[in-house]
Design a protein around this motif. Sequence first.
Motif, mmCIF file in Angstrom:
data_model
loop_
_atom_site.group_PDB
_atom_site.id
_atom_site.type_symbol
_atom_site.label_atom_id
_atom_site.label_comp_id
_atom_site.label_asym_id
_atom_site.label_seq_id
_atom_site.Cartn_x
_atom_site.Cartn_y
_atom_site.Cartn_z
ATOM 1 N N THR A 160 1.734 20.549 29.689
ATOM 2 C CA THR A 160 0.818 19.926 30.508
ATOM 3 C C THR A 160 0.580 20.560 31.875
ATOM 4 O OG1 THR A 160 0.246 17.750 31.452
ATOM 5 C CG2 THR A 160 2.484 18.142 31.063
ATOM 6 N N HIS A 161 -0.638 20.295 32.424
ATOM 7 C CA HIS A 161 -0.746 20.789 33.883
ATOM 8 C C HIS A 161 -0.447 19.629 34.869
ATOM 9 C CE1 HIS A 161 -4.147 18.338 33.370
ATOM 10 N NE2 HIS A 161 -5.014 18.403 34.718
ATOM 11 N N CYS A 162 -0.009 18.460 34.117
ATOM 12 C CA CYS A 162 0.304 17.353 35.104
ATOM 13 C C CYS A 162 -0.435 16.647 35.910
ATOM 14 C CB CYS A 162 1.664 17.893 36.028
ATOM 15 S SG CYS A 162 3.100 18.485 35.362
ATOM 16 N N GLY A 163 -1.720 16.783 35.634
ATOM 17 C CA GLY A 163 -2.886 15.693 36.076
ATOM 18 C C GLY A 163 -2.353 14.426 35.834
ATOM 19 N N TRP A 164 -2.819 13.659 36.830
ATOM 20 C CA TRP A 164 -1.996 12.116 36.635
ATOM 21 C C TRP A 164 -2.118 11.496 35.169
ATOM 22 C CZ3 TRP A 164 2.000 10.062 38.625
ATOM 23 C CH2 TRP A 164 2.327 8.895 38.442
ATOM 24 N N ASN A 165 -3.453 11.457 34.936
ATOM 25 C CA ASN A 165 -3.732 10.844 33.622
ATOM 26 C C ASN A 165 -2.984 11.434 32.466
ATOM 27 O OD1 ASN A 165 -5.916 9.047 34.345
ATOM 28 N ND2 ASN A 165 -6.920 11.049 35.233
ATOM 29 N N SER A 166 -3.002 12.986 32.524
ATOM 30 C CA SER A 166 -2.226 13.467 31.248
ATOM 31 C C SER A 166 -0.783 13.106 31.500
ATOM 32 C CB SER A 166 -2.258 14.892 31.551
ATOM 33 O OG SER A 166 -3.681 15.395 31.091
ATOM 34 N N LEU A 167 -0.062 13.115 32.551
ATOM 35 C CA LEU A 167 1.177 12.785 32.812
ATOM 36 C C LEU A 167 1.564 11.417 32.131
ATOM 37 C CD1 LEU A 167 3.179 13.318 36.343
ATOM 38 C CD2 LEU A 167 3.492 11.323 34.773
ATOM 39 N N LEU A 168 0.601 10.304 32.590
ATOM 40 C CA LEU A 168 0.826 9.050 32.249
ATOM 41 C C LEU A 168 0.727 9.015 30.580
ATOM 42 C CD1 LEU A 168 1.653 6.627 33.788
ATOM 43 C CD2 LEU A 168 -0.646 5.855 33.868
ATOM 44 N N GLU A 169 -0.278 9.647 30.125
ATOM 45 C CA GLU A 169 -0.498 9.602 28.655
ATOM 46 C C GLU A 169 0.654 10.248 27.781
ATOM 47 O OE1 GLU A 169 -4.411 11.484 28.626
ATOM 48 O OE2 GLU A 169 -5.371 9.814 29.834
ATOM 49 N N GLY A 170 1.098 11.238 28.515
ATOM 50 C CA GLY A 170 2.353 11.993 27.833
ATOM 51 C C GLY A 170 3.572 11.026 28.134
ATOM 52 N N GLY A 195 -6.172 19.596 30.858
ATOM 53 C CA GLY A 195 -7.367 18.465 31.699
ATOM 54 C C GLY A 195 -8.561 19.008 31.369
ATOM 55 N N SER A 196 -9.638 18.548 32.374
ATOM 56 C CA SER A 196 -10.974 18.658 32.105
ATOM 57 C C SER A 196 -11.632 19.634 32.923
ATOM 58 C CB SER A 196 -11.564 17.155 32.468
ATOM 59 O OG SER A 196 -11.290 16.895 34.065
ATOM 60 N N TRP A 197 -10.875 20.352 33.847
ATOM 61 C CA TRP A 197 -11.707 21.064 34.844
ATOM 62 C C TRP A 197 -10.963 22.737 35.188
ATOM 63 C CZ3 TRP A 197 -10.254 22.106 39.892
ATOM 64 C CH2 TRP A 197 -9.448 21.364 40.414
ATOM 65 N N CYS A 198 -9.736 22.641 35.011
ATOM 66 C CA CYS A 198 -9.018 23.855 35.484
ATOM 67 C C CYS A 198 -9.241 24.853 34.299
ATOM 68 C CB CYS A 198 -7.422 23.757 35.694
ATOM 69 S SG CYS A 198 -7.030 22.723 37.096
ATOM 70 N N GLY A 204 -12.794 23.330 23.655
ATOM 71 C CA GLY A 204 -13.606 22.071 23.973
ATOM 72 C C GLY A 204 -12.734 20.810 24.317
ATOM 73 N N TRP A 205 -12.990 19.876 23.705
ATOM 74 C CA TRP A 205 -12.345 18.501 24.077
ATOM 75 C C TRP A 205 -11.677 18.065 22.552
ATOM 76 C CZ3 TRP A 205 -12.363 16.531 28.597
ATOM 77 C CH2 TRP A 205 -12.183 15.241 28.831
ATOM 78 N N ALA A 206 -10.527 17.547 23.328
ATOM 79 C CA ALA A 206 -9.399 16.880 22.237
ATOM 80 C C ALA A 206 -9.519 15.507 22.345
ATOM 81 C CB ALA A 206 -8.157 17.624 22.181
ATOM 82 N N PRO A 207 -8.926 14.928 21.479
ATOM 83 C CA PRO A 207 -8.771 13.325 21.471
ATOM 84 C C PRO A 207 -7.190 13.006 22.020
ATOM 85 C CG PRO A 207 -8.553 13.989 19.424
ATOM 86 C CD PRO A 207 -8.899 15.115 19.995
ATOM 87 N N GLN A 208 -7.158 13.488 23.335
ATOM 88 C CA GLN A 208 -5.646 13.627 23.670
ATOM 89 C C GLN A 208 -4.844 12.365 23.394
ATOM 90 O OE1 GLN A 208 -5.061 15.972 27.166
ATOM 91 N NE2 GLN A 208 -4.005 14.136 28.072
ATOM 92 N N VAL A 209 -5.394 11.113 23.854
ATOM 93 C CA VAL A 209 -4.638 10.049 23.636
ATOM 94 C C VAL A 209 -4.404 9.838 22.117
ATOM 95 C CG1 VAL A 209 -4.509 7.533 23.660
ATOM 96 C CG2 VAL A 209 -5.557 8.859 25.678
HETATM 97 N N1 UDP Z 1 -8.775 14.788 28.245
HETATM 98 C C1 UDP Z 1 -9.229 14.679 26.931
HETATM 99 N N2 UDP Z 1 -9.191 15.779 26.003
HETATM 100 C C2 UDP Z 1 -9.183 16.696 26.724
HETATM 101 C C3 UDP Z 1 -8.786 17.166 27.789
HETATM 102 C C4 UDP Z 1 -8.760 16.255 28.607
HETATM 103 O O1 UDP Z 1 -9.032 13.374 26.247
HETATM 104 O O2 UDP Z 1 -9.329 17.911 25.603
HETATM 105 C C5 UDP Z 1 -8.599 13.640 29.089
HETATM 106 C C6 UDP Z 1 -7.152 13.389 29.161
HETATM 107 O O3 UDP Z 1 -6.729 12.346 28.058
HETATM 108 C C7 UDP Z 1 -7.078 12.630 30.593
HETATM 109 C C8 UDP Z 1 -8.370 13.319 31.186
HETATM 110 O O4 UDP Z 1 -9.175 13.911 30.082
HETATM 111 O O5 UDP Z 1 -7.359 11.515 30.445
HETATM 112 C C9 UDP Z 1 -7.915 14.303 32.149
HETATM 113 O O6 UDP Z 1 -7.330 13.605 33.262
HETATM 114 P P1 UDP Z 1 -6.062 14.481 34.065
HETATM 115 O O7 UDP Z 1 -5.631 13.719 35.179
HETATM 116 O O8 UDP Z 1 -5.045 14.641 33.142
HETATM 117 O O9 UDP Z 1 -6.563 15.944 34.178
HETATM 118 P P2 UDP Z 1 -7.751 16.396 35.205
HETATM 119 O O10 UDP Z 1 -8.866 16.756 34.385
HETATM 120 O O11 UDP Z 1 -8.232 15.605 36.289
HETATM 121 O O12 UDP Z 1 -7.306 17.859 35.856
#
Ligand code: UDP
Length: 486
Positions: A358-368, A286-289, A340-345
């Motif tokens: 995955t850390h199971c952030g909601w967006n990650s869970l759903l994208e997975g 995810g984006s902040w942990c 840094g930042w990956a093009p996760q989707v």
């Molecule tokens: N994300 C991404 N690249 C990264 C890290 C995160 O594109 O390297 C995107 C990921 O696809 C998701 C969001 O950032 O849409 C993270 O949201 P999520 O709810 O999974 O976790 P959070 O950052 O809120 O803990």
Amino acid sequence: DADPLPLRIFFIPFFATGHLIPLVDVARLFAARGVDSTILVTPTNAALIRVTVDAAAAGGLPLRTLIYPFPSAESGLPPGVENISDLPSEESYKIDLAAPFTRPAHEQLLRLHRPDAVVSDVHFPWTALVARDLCVPRFLFTAVGLFPVSVVTSVRQHRPHAGVARDDEPVLVPDLPHPVFLTRSELPEFLRRDVPLRRFRDEYMEAETASAGVIVNSFAEMEASYSEYYLRARGLRSWFVGPVSLATSNAGLRGGGDAAASANRTRCLSWLSAQAPRSVVYACFGSWCRFTNEQLREMAQGLEASGRPFLWVVREEDGQEWMPQGFEQRVEGRGLVLPGWAPQVDVLGHEATGAFLTHCGWNSLLEGAAGGMPMVTWPLSTEQFINEKLVVAVLQVGVRASERCRSTVDDEPHVVRAEELARAVGKIMDGGEEAEGIRRRARELGEKAGQAVREDGSSVKGLSDLIAEIRDWQGKKKDVAADVVG
Ligand code: UDP
């Protein structure tokens, strides 16, 4: 009848990338249906979504941003700190504490522009009051699914952990559509102790009750029974419009639209194309942990010991501190450590990717889920431990990285050992009945997610219903106005 006036909707995302990305996607979905969509956002958060918004606007979609200042002085945060990922994980609550200072700006902009509806993040309860004054509906955007919302609702209502002696004893959460067991240590911190943010929760609940309903980044095939639960328990309707990551395509730069993210994208995708189909473990949290150095070292050793190709996104700076000696040489060609930042989707949709750590952030869970990925779950905080139950126990599309009891609020979190991680990866990547079952269910879930956003899919219909609902309000408001004038 003349064509109805175009609808104008304001979207107000919270200052966290995991809230910002999906709400921008929701706004874009509305814009693609001809709704004039405006995102209210502060300067540095606007920069995170600029690529997405500009691309949509260049494609002719009525999508724009309206920028207002972040309350830096009022909140005491340094200028430019406007997102929880700008702070160390343990200080992220300071952004929550800053949120109430944005109330005057929101009120002023809403009263000035008088949109036909407001889609507000849960962190801005006052938007419910302003919307009521303006006689327009306010919809809530929770940024998570109805499974975690329902679990929290039930725990608040029934307090099933009261009187349970041990923090690591699994307790049944009452009344839910599936049997869900949670230990006290797995509850979000605000349900466990009196943290500064706790008092906000009651305000959020009141505003929730005053809302016209909830817009959810999820899909009926995965969570319909929780939508029914939520209606029963809270009297509120919900509309599924996701997975929004599938419904919108945006060059993989969601939330990371700078040059470094763009370079990472090229690097990732070309590296993946050289790997065998379904072979790569993609690890991202995810984006902040953040992790401790000790934990990062174990993770490196675990990924190495798994014997699989891996693509590992690391947000912590300075790999020298934690990287095991000779690690990069040993895994050269097989492992890519991406700072840094990956093009996760894009990664999750790539044919070389075979599993998602995955850390199971909601967006990650759903994208997975949308990518049909079997998952290794490694929750770290907030509602992620609840989301893990959905993946492992309800949908059965993943396994836990560690079987030991872990916690949302440990000051010294248990370290997940390399052997545990390697074993978990093996459990979903190896042959054998269990692994095959998990992979098959994950694939089927991905297919259902795809259908939800195709023509006549459940989420496409969800969005149509929602737009019709807002038009109804618009019509009623005009009738009232005509009565007054008449
Ligand atoms: N994300 C991404 N690249 C990264 C890290 C995160 O594109 O390297 C995107 C990921 O696809 C998701 C969001 O950032 O849409 C993270 O949201 P999520 O709810 O999974 O976790 P959070 O950052 O809120 O803990």
